[in-house]
Every structure is written in C-alpha cells, then in structure tokens.
Motif scaffolding. Structure first.
Motif, PDB file in Angstrom:
ATOM      1  N   ALA A   1      45.149  51.463  27.960  1.00 42.89           N
ATOM      2  CA  ALA A   1      44.078  50.479  28.079  1.00 42.89           C
ATOM      3  C   ALA A   1      44.570  49.220  28.779  1.00 42.89           C
ATOM      4  CB  ALA A   1      43.520  50.143  26.702  1.00 42.89           C
ATOM      5  N   ARG A   2      45.804  48.830  28.519  1.00 40.88           N
ATOM      6  CA  ARG A   2      46.360  47.643  29.186  1.00 40.88           C
ATOM      7  C   ARG A   2      46.494  47.860  30.684  1.00 40.88           C
ATOM      8  NH1 ARG A   2      50.990  44.623  25.606  1.00 40.88           N
ATOM      9  NH2 ARG A   2      50.065  44.889  23.531  1.00 40.88           N
ATOM     10  N   HIS A   3      46.914  49.055  31.070  1.00 36.80           N
ATOM     11  CA  HIS A   3      47.010  49.357  32.502  1.00 36.80           C
ATOM     12  C   HIS A   3      45.643  49.229  33.173  1.00 36.80           C
ATOM     13  CE1 HIS A   3      51.138  50.688  33.231  1.00 36.80           C
ATOM     14  NE2 HIS A   3      51.132  51.247  32.043  1.00 36.80           N
ATOM     15  N   ILE A   4      44.608  49.729  32.511  1.00 36.28           N
ATOM     16  CA  ILE A   4      43.268  49.673  33.091  1.00 36.28           C
ATOM     17  C   ILE A   4      42.781  48.233  33.168  1.00 36.28           C
ATOM     18  CG2 ILE A   4      40.871  50.398  32.780  1.00 36.28           C
ATOM     19  CD1 ILE A   4      41.984  52.885  31.341  1.00 36.28           C
ATOM     20  N   LEU A   5      42.964  47.480  32.104  1.00 34.35           N
ATOM     21  CA  LEU A   5      42.522  46.083  32.090  1.00 34.35           C
ATOM     22  C   LEU A   5      43.257  45.252  33.137  1.00 34.35           C
ATOM     23  CD1 LEU A   5      42.222  45.534  28.236  1.00 34.35           C
ATOM     24  CD2 LEU A   5      40.339  45.657  29.895  1.00 34.35           C
ATOM     25  N   ALA A   6      44.486  45.656  33.458  1.00 34.98           N
ATOM     26  CA  ALA A   6      45.240  44.933  34.491  1.00 34.98           C
ATOM     27  C   ALA A   6      44.568  45.049  35.858  1.00 34.98           C
ATOM     28  CB  ALA A   6      46.669  45.462  34.567  1.00 34.98           C
ATOM     29  N   ARG A   7      43.721  46.077  36.041  1.00 33.46           N
ATOM     30  CA  ARG A   7      42.976  46.236  37.304  1.00 33.46           C
ATOM     31  C   ARG A   7      41.699  45.400  37.302  1.00 33.46           C
ATOM     32  NH1 ARG A   7      47.228  49.920  36.428  1.00 33.46           N
ATOM     33  NH2 ARG A   7      47.706  50.973  38.400  1.00 33.46           N
ATOM     34  N   ARG A   8      41.409  44.709  36.215  1.00 32.75           N
ATOM     35  CA  ARG A   8      40.235  43.849  36.064  1.00 32.75           C
ATOM     36  C   ARG A   8      38.924  44.558  36.450  1.00 32.75           C
ATOM     37  NH1 ARG A   8      41.842  38.761  34.961  1.00 32.75           N
ATOM     38  NH2 ARG A   8      43.993  38.167  35.473  1.00 32.75           N
ATOM     39  N   PRO A   9      38.636  45.694  35.837  1.00 37.01           N
ATOM     40  CA  PRO A   9      37.400  46.400  36.184  1.00 37.01           C
ATOM     41  C   PRO A   9      36.164  45.729  35.599  1.00 37.01           C
ATOM     42  CG  PRO A   9      38.472  47.501  34.354  1.00 37.01           C
ATOM     43  CD  PRO A   9      39.402  46.393  34.792  1.00 37.01           C
ATOM     44  N   GLU A  10      35.087  45.737  36.349  1.00 43.78           N
ATOM     45  CA  GLU A  10      33.803  45.272  35.832  1.00 43.78           C
ATOM     46  C   GLU A  10      33.208  46.309  34.892  1.00 43.78           C
ATOM     47  OE1 GLU A  10      31.348  44.422  39.161  1.00 43.78           O
ATOM     48  OE2 GLU A  10      32.510  42.668  39.803  1.00 43.78           O
ATOM     49  N   SER A  11      33.483  47.567  35.181  1.00 43.73           N
ATOM     50  CA  SER A  11      32.997  48.667  34.356  1.00 43.73           C
ATOM     51  C   SER A  11      33.900  49.871  34.595  1.00 43.73           C
ATOM     52  CB  SER A  11      31.538  49.004  34.682  1.00 43.73           C
ATOM     53  OG  SER A  11      31.408  49.334  36.060  1.00 43.73           O
ATOM     54  N   VAL A  12      33.920  50.790  33.623  1.00 43.58           N
ATOM     55  CA  VAL A  12      34.807  51.950  33.708  1.00 43.58           C
ATOM     56  C   VAL A  12      34.058  53.209  33.314  1.00 43.58           C
ATOM     57  CG1 VAL A  12      36.863  53.075  32.758  1.00 43.58           C
ATOM     58  CG2 VAL A  12      36.904  50.619  33.249  1.00 43.58           C
ATOM     59  N   LEU A  13      34.177  54.237  34.148  1.00 43.67           N
ATOM     60  CA  LEU A  13      33.712  55.586  33.830  1.00 43.67           C
ATOM     61  C   LEU A  13      34.948  56.460  33.679  1.00 43.67           C
ATOM     62  CD1 LEU A  13      31.434  57.731  33.573  1.00 43.67           C
ATOM     63  CD2 LEU A  13      31.676  58.087  36.042  1.00 43.67           C
ATOM     64  N   GLU A  14      35.175  57.002  32.475  1.00 47.05           N
ATOM     65  CA  GLU A  14      36.349  57.848  32.252  1.00 47.05           C
ATOM     66  C   GLU A  14      35.950  59.316  32.301  1.00 47.05           C
ATOM     67  OE1 GLU A  14      40.018  58.818  29.160  1.00 47.05           O
ATOM     68  OE2 GLU A  14      38.614  57.214  28.663  1.00 47.05           O
ATOM     69  N   LEU A  15      36.720  60.098  33.043  1.00 44.37           N
ATOM     70  CA  LEU A  15      36.523  61.541  33.129  1.00 44.37           C
ATOM     71  C   LEU A  15      37.455  62.215  32.139  1.00 44.37           C
ATOM     72  CD1 LEU A  15      36.511  61.943  37.024  1.00 44.37           C
ATOM     73  CD2 LEU A  15      34.654  61.203  35.505  1.00 44.37           C
TER      74      LEU A  15
END
Length: 256
Positions: free
Chosen positions: A89-103
């Motif tokens: 989750a920290r890796h993803i938040l580091a990309r500063r996404p506005e929204s996330v769709l996980e496959l």
C-alpha cells in the motif's frame, strides 16, 4: 483544471449466507476450457482441462492449496492480511494516485488501506470465496479473461449495470496476478486496462524463482516479455512493470 470523474458506486449486497452461486452464471466451465482450446501450445496452462478459472480460485486455493496449489498453510493459517500488504500500500500511495483499480484483489486488504487513506479504490476478483469474505465493499466478481467489458460477472445486479467506465480510474494496479492470465488472453486484458485506466503499475512473478507449487500460473515470462507485450498492445500508455517482490519490500527511506 482536473478532469477526474466521480464514480457513482452501486452498493453490493452484504448478506453473508448468500453462496454467490449466481456470480458464475455468465461464464461456465466449458466456456473456460473452450477459450483455451484454440492454442497450439498443447494443454491449456493452469486449466488442465478439468476446471474453469473460477473453479481454480476457490476456498482450497486460498486455504492450503490442496487442489492446484496456491497459498500454503503455516502455523498461522494460509491466506490472510499479511504485514506485506501495508508495504505494498505504501508503494502505491507513493505514486499519489487519485484512484486505484486493482486486478486480482482477493479480499481487498491492500485496497482497504488505500480507501482508509482517502483514495477511491475498487477491485476485480474472480474468487467467490474471497468476495464472500472481503475486507471492503466495491469489489466486483470478474474473470479478467472473460467477456469484455469488465466486470463480466454480476452479483444480484441487472445486466448492464456497474460496468467500468472509460478512463474513470487513475492507476491500474496488480501484484502476482498477470502471470495467471494465459498469454493468448493478454491483448484483450491489456486493451481493457487502457480503456478504463490512465496508467498502470504491475508487480509480476517473472518465474525466475518459481517452485511450481501454484499450478494456476499460466504465463511465467521475464520482464522483457511483459514490456514488449505492453508496448505492442498499449503503445504510449504509461505503465511500470516490476518484480512482484519489489512491491513487497519497503521503499527506500521508509521503515516498518
């Protein structure tokens, strides 16, 4: 000015005694086997001619892997909310996404952390077992390799509702998911990623250290293969292809 759209979610039913049997009505076992039969590479990877994709990822897969491998049991059990989910989750938040769709989100442990951090998050998951034991709402039952558009299997909703809209998601994310997609299905899967999301981040098992326990692996290829696959079928689409282990290690400068 930002052009980010706002999704009006349709709330999923949460009745725990519903066995979810309707969720597989649109994609039968024979269709799953037939979808691989045109391959000239021999038996369908991971399917073995016996199970559909949704049958592969049942409770046994996540609770010891007694049928086709999966999550092995240890003294604490099998699949659960591992500490590594916080790291990912920290890796993803580091990309500063506005929204996330996980496959392939399973129970949505990573997505729940993103949601708690204020990120609009949604997941696609083929396993009815995981959907029934999910950690958050807004998880759609979906076979990534099934009919397009996503999600392609509905649960207690009329046909045509809750389809994912074009460019409605910022980051398309997955970890340890794409290696389960047969190679012949990848062009359509990638096309649907680019239709629904603005960019991608995928942690993939490249097969270099695979022990063969998980028999559902269908496409164990190196990083170059995956980079070329995206370049061919999604030219110009921003995507990061990394070893899945890289998304399970703390980013530089962060501590547990």
């Amino acid at each position: 000015m930002s052009k980010t759209k706002v999704v009006e979610f349709i709330e999923w039913p949460s009745t725990e005694d519903d066995d979810g049997s309707r969720s597989i009505s649109e994609y039968t076992r024979q269709q799953a086997v037939d979808s691989h039969s045109s391959s000239t590479d021999g038996p369908a990877p991971g399917v073995h001619g016996r199970y559909s994709r949704e049958e592969l990822f049942d409770k046994k897969y996540f609770d010891g892997g007694q049928k086709v491998g999966g999550y092995a049991r240890d003294q604490w059990g099998a699949y659960r909310d591992f500490p590594v989910h916080e790291v990912t989750a920290r890796h993803i938040l580091a990309r500063r996404p506005e929204s996330v769709l996980e496959l392939g989100c399973a129970r949505g442990y990573v997505l729940k952390r993103l949601q708690d951090s204020g990120v609009r998050a949604c997941g696609l998951e083929i396993s009815r077992h995981c959907w029934m034991t999910r950690a958050m709402d807004f998880i759609f039952i979906c076979d990534l390799c099934g009919p397009m558009p996503w999600p392609n299997v509905m649960t207690d909703l009329p046909e045509g509702q809750a389809r994912l809209k074009a460019n409605d998601w910022d980051l398309c994310y997955s970890v340890a998911t794409l290696e389960h997609v047969p190679e012949q299905a990848l062009p359509a899967v990638i096309a649907e990623m680019t239709r629904t999301c603005k960019r991608g981040l995928h942690g993939i098992d490249f097969g270099e250290h695979d022990d063969g326990y998980d028999q559902t692996h269908a496409t164990l290829k190196n990083r170059v293969f995956w980079q070329e696959m995206f370049e061919k079928h999604a030219p110009g689409w921003p995507v990061e292809i990394v070893d899945k282990e890289d998304l399970e290690r703390l980013p530089p400068g962060l501590t547990a």
